[in-house]
Design a protein around this motif. Structure first.
Motif, PDB file in Angstrom:
ATOM      1  N   ALA A   1      13.479 -55.012  -8.763  1.00 51.34           N
ATOM      2  CA  ALA A   1      12.731 -53.759  -8.886  1.00 51.34           C
ATOM      3  C   ALA A   1      12.500 -53.378 -10.342  1.00 51.34           C
ATOM      4  O   ALA A   1      11.408 -52.920 -10.708  1.00 51.34           O
ATOM      5  N   LYS A   2      13.503 -53.560 -11.171  1.00 54.47           N
ATOM      6  CA  LYS A   2      13.353 -53.208 -12.594  1.00 54.47           C
ATOM      7  C   LYS A   2      12.296 -54.084 -13.257  1.00 54.47           C
ATOM      8  O   LYS A   2      11.508 -53.612 -14.091  1.00 54.47           O
ATOM      9  N   THR A   3      12.264 -55.361 -12.886  1.00 50.98           N
ATOM     10  CA  THR A   3      11.267 -56.274 -13.463  1.00 50.98           C
ATOM     11  C   THR A   3       9.866 -55.892 -13.017  1.00 50.98           C
ATOM     12  O   THR A   3       8.926 -55.860 -13.830  1.00 50.98           O
TER      13      THR A   3
ATOM     14  N   PRO B   1      16.735 -58.501 -12.315  1.00 57.31           N
ATOM     15  CA  PRO B   1      16.702 -57.543 -11.198  1.00 57.31           C
ATOM     16  C   PRO B   1      15.279 -57.284 -10.728  1.00 57.31           C
ATOM     17  O   PRO B   1      14.391 -56.953 -11.527  1.00 57.31           O
TER      18      PRO B   1
ATOM     19  N   PRO C   1      15.436 -49.790  -5.288  1.00 56.71           N
ATOM     20  CA  PRO C   1      16.589 -50.527  -5.820  1.00 56.71           C
ATOM     21  C   PRO C   1      16.284 -52.022  -5.925  1.00 56.71           C
ATOM     22  O   PRO C   1      15.311 -52.516  -5.327  1.00 56.71           O
ATOM     23  N   ASP C   2      17.116 -52.735  -6.656  1.00 51.77           N
ATOM     24  CA  ASP C   2      16.897 -54.178  -6.814  1.00 51.77           C
ATOM     25  C   ASP C   2      17.161 -54.940  -5.525  1.00 51.77           C
ATOM     26  O   ASP C   2      16.588 -56.001  -5.295  1.00 51.77           O
TER      27      ASP C   2
ATOM     28  N   LEU D   1      10.505 -47.498 -10.595  1.00 50.96           N
ATOM     29  CA  LEU D   1      11.805 -47.712 -11.245  1.00 50.96           C
ATOM     30  C   LEU D   1      12.858 -46.748 -10.701  1.00 50.96           C
ATOM     31  O   LEU D   1      14.020 -47.126 -10.510  1.00 50.96           O
TER      32      LEU D   1
ATOM     33  N   LYS E   1      22.143 -51.993  -3.200  1.00 51.45           N
ATOM     34  CA  LYS E   1      22.279 -51.151  -4.390  1.00 51.45           C
ATOM     35  C   LYS E   1      21.544 -49.815  -4.229  1.00 51.45           C
ATOM     36  O   LYS E   1      21.475 -49.040  -5.186  1.00 51.45           O
ATOM     37  N   SER E   2      21.022 -49.569  -3.037  1.00 49.53           N
ATOM     38  CA  SER E   2      20.215 -48.363  -2.841  1.00 49.53           C
ATOM     39  C   SER E   2      21.096 -47.128  -2.693  1.00 49.53           C
ATOM     40  O   SER E   2      22.203 -47.188  -2.151  1.00 49.53           O
TER      41      SER E   2
ATOM     42  N   ALA F   1       8.855 -52.915 -12.107  1.00 45.86           N
ATOM     43  CA  ALA F   1       8.507 -51.652 -12.770  1.00 45.86           C
ATOM     44  C   ALA F   1       8.060 -51.894 -14.207  1.00 45.86           C
ATOM     45  O   ALA F   1       7.104 -51.272 -14.686  1.00 45.86           O
ATOM     46  N   ALA F   2       8.742 -52.802 -14.898  1.00 46.61           N
ATOM     47  CA  ALA F   2       8.365 -53.109 -16.279  1.00 46.61           C
ATOM     48  C   ALA F   2       6.951 -53.692 -16.346  1.00 46.61           C
ATOM     49  O   ALA F   2       6.143 -53.324 -17.210  1.00 46.61           O
TER      50      ALA F   2
END
Length: 515
Positions: free
Chosen positions: A136-138, A134, A252-253, A248, A257-258, A140-141
């Motif tokens: 956005a999650k990636t 994903p 959204p990705d 994060l 998904k927003s 953010a990490a």
């Protein structure tokens, strides 16, 4: 399509379409292809929406404002923070870093080179991760880990400092390509250039904040619990961690998904993507798209342009404070203050660049203008005698990212097929790394304090950049004319939802390159 037309069509365009074309039945069109598991993530939404539906102009403007108020500010702040993190080393260099870590000779040059070595090694793995996981999650990490590592700089010896700079380069490798993908998801093609310019402009804000922070710490050095340069890294790291968490939560990705977009706005996103002839992405790695990216001449023109543009950038990014202090005769405090106008020049110049870009149809003209300004600045730094003239030249260099912004927007709008887009973006940024690796090495200790040979190298490579820009324009213009001719001859049939089949720009002959 008749048998004769089909035969002529295949004969004329077989050198244009590659990879998964064999999976498409030309006589039956694309709908069968769109049922493949490797179609774009936006396909399900597209199939629910009438193909004849048009974009409502008022609703579209409201959607743009909403994205500008929610998505863009987070991207801009993150970009400012990552540039603040990069320039923190330049500030630390005149605040005692080199003395405390016993740097002699060319040891400081390797501080800049090691960062981009990590960036270079990890650029394609980072691009692969952004496609596979994903988005956005990636991102953010990466940001959170970046911030944690940056704070550790405050306790490192020289060897540890070089190791940390290398890891930081690895972490930053995801940001620019991730932001290219995000920009392509949300904005019209004609908006992508200006929005890219706006978020890159926040590099200047990062430089202003960093310079002011370093100046304040240096003025209070005696009352600080630890060395001021160590606090610079700690503060920058904590800011980055905070922004990673914010990213994060907010981003959204993909648009579908927003939580901040309603159903009608998500439909508008689909219509934008149709207009762009691109989707939002696909998590499956497609080897034929990877090969197409490697064999596309556009990829390598952009790579050469990136290397040439960033050799000066790498040197100035690492040695700007040292040049101001050594060549121009300022003390430590004034050196830090003199960096503030440079940030302001970049911020204002690139915002102006973004505001002008929608009214200039030829992106290569815009890129050429900013490169010429940077060339004039490098000539002033190289050949002008008075320190103030050299300082003015340094400030002019701050608009040089204009050409890079154009190339970022080219990746967003002119490269289709998700694997191909991430690959081309990664190769362009590898060129960015190579240039920034070479740049600090042109500043040799025996040339201090003027570093004249390094400045002349800057002039030469800005000239090379100016050669690559019309070359890319010519290739894209020629291809657009070729495809237009196929349409005029009746050799192309329009296929509904072809933009959501995750086709490359070479496969989808309805695709036109932005010039």
């Amino acid at each position: 399509m008749s048998g004769d037309k089909k035969e002529t069509y295949e004969e004329n365009v077989k050198d244009l379409q590659q990879g998964s074309l064999e999976a498409i039945d030309i006589s039956s069109g694309l709908p069968g292809t769109l049922q493949r598991t490797d179609a774009d993530e936006a396909l399900d939404f597209a199939l629910q929406l009438s193909y004849d539906k048009q974009i409502d102009a008022d609703a579209d403007r409201k959607l743009t404002r909403k994205i500008d108020l929610i998505v863009f500010p987070v991207m801009a702040l993150v970009y400012a923070a990552q540039f603040l993190d990069k320039t923190s080393m330049s500030y630390a260099a005149v605040m005692g870093l080199r003395t405390d870590l016993n740097m002699v000779g060319n040891m400081y040059s390797w501080s800049g080179t090691s960062f981009y070595l990590g960036y270079l090694v990890f650029e394609y793995p980072a691009a692969w991760m952004l496609q596979r996981f994903p988005l956005a999650k990636t991102l953010a990490a990466f940001l959170i880990v970046w911030g944690v590592i940056l704070t550790l700089t405050s306790v490192a010896n020289y060897a540890g400092f070089i190791a940390i700079r290398t890891i930081l380069g690895m972490m930053e490798s995801s940001t620019s390509i991730g932001f290219m993908l995000l920009t392509a998801q949300y904005y019209h093609r004609e908006q992508q250039g200006s929005r890219t310019s706006f978020w890159v402009a926040f590099n200047g804000l990062g430089q202003i904040i960093g310079g002011a922070m370093a100046y304040g710490l240096s003025e209070r050095e005696e009352s600080l619990p630890i060395a001021g340069w160590k606090l610079v890294f700690i503060i920058c790291g904590v800011i980055t961690i905070f922004l990673g968490i914010l990213f994060l939560i907010v981003i959204p990705d993909n648009p579908f998904k927003s939580r901040f977009l309603n159903d009608a706005e998500k439909e508008l996103i689909v219509l934008r993507l149709r207009q762009n002839q691109q989707g939002v992405g696909n998590h499956k790695f497609k080897s034929y798209q990877f090969i197409e990216a490697l064999t596309d001449v556009r990829t390598w023109i952009m790579f050469i342009s990136s290397v040439a543009l960033n050799i000066p950038n790498g040197g100035i990014g690492t040695f700007s404070s040292i040049l101001i202090k050594g060549t121009m005769g300022y003390n430590e405090s004034m050196t830090l203050l003199m960096g503030l106008p440079a940030g302001a020049c970049e911020f204002v110049g690139l915002i102006a660049f973004g505001l002008i870009s929608p009214f200039v149809k030829n992106r290569m003209v815009l890129a050429s203008i900013t490169t010429v300004i940077a060339l004039v600045g490098s000539c002033l730094m190289s050949f002008a005698g008075p320190p103030k003239a050299q300082l003015a030249g340094y400030y002019l260099l701050m608009v040089s990212p204009g050409a890079m912004i154009v190339m970022f927007s080219i990746v967003s709008s002119n490269v289709s097929g998700h694997t191909k887009k991430t690959t081309v973006g990664a190769i362009y940024l590898i060129g960015y790394c190579v240039g920034n690796l070479i740049g600090p090495q042109t500043f040799q200790d025996q040339d201090a304090p003027g570093y004249r040979p390094a400045k002349i190298v800057m002039v030469a490579f800005y000239c090379l950049t100016l050669i690559t820009l019309p070359a890319l324009y010519f290739v894209n213009s020629r291809e657009n004319k070729r495809r237009d001719k196929l349409v005029q001859e009746g050799l192309l049939d329009h296929e509904e939802n072809s933009e959501f089949a995750d086709l490359t720009d070479k496969e989808n002959l309805e695709f036109r390159y932005v010039l």
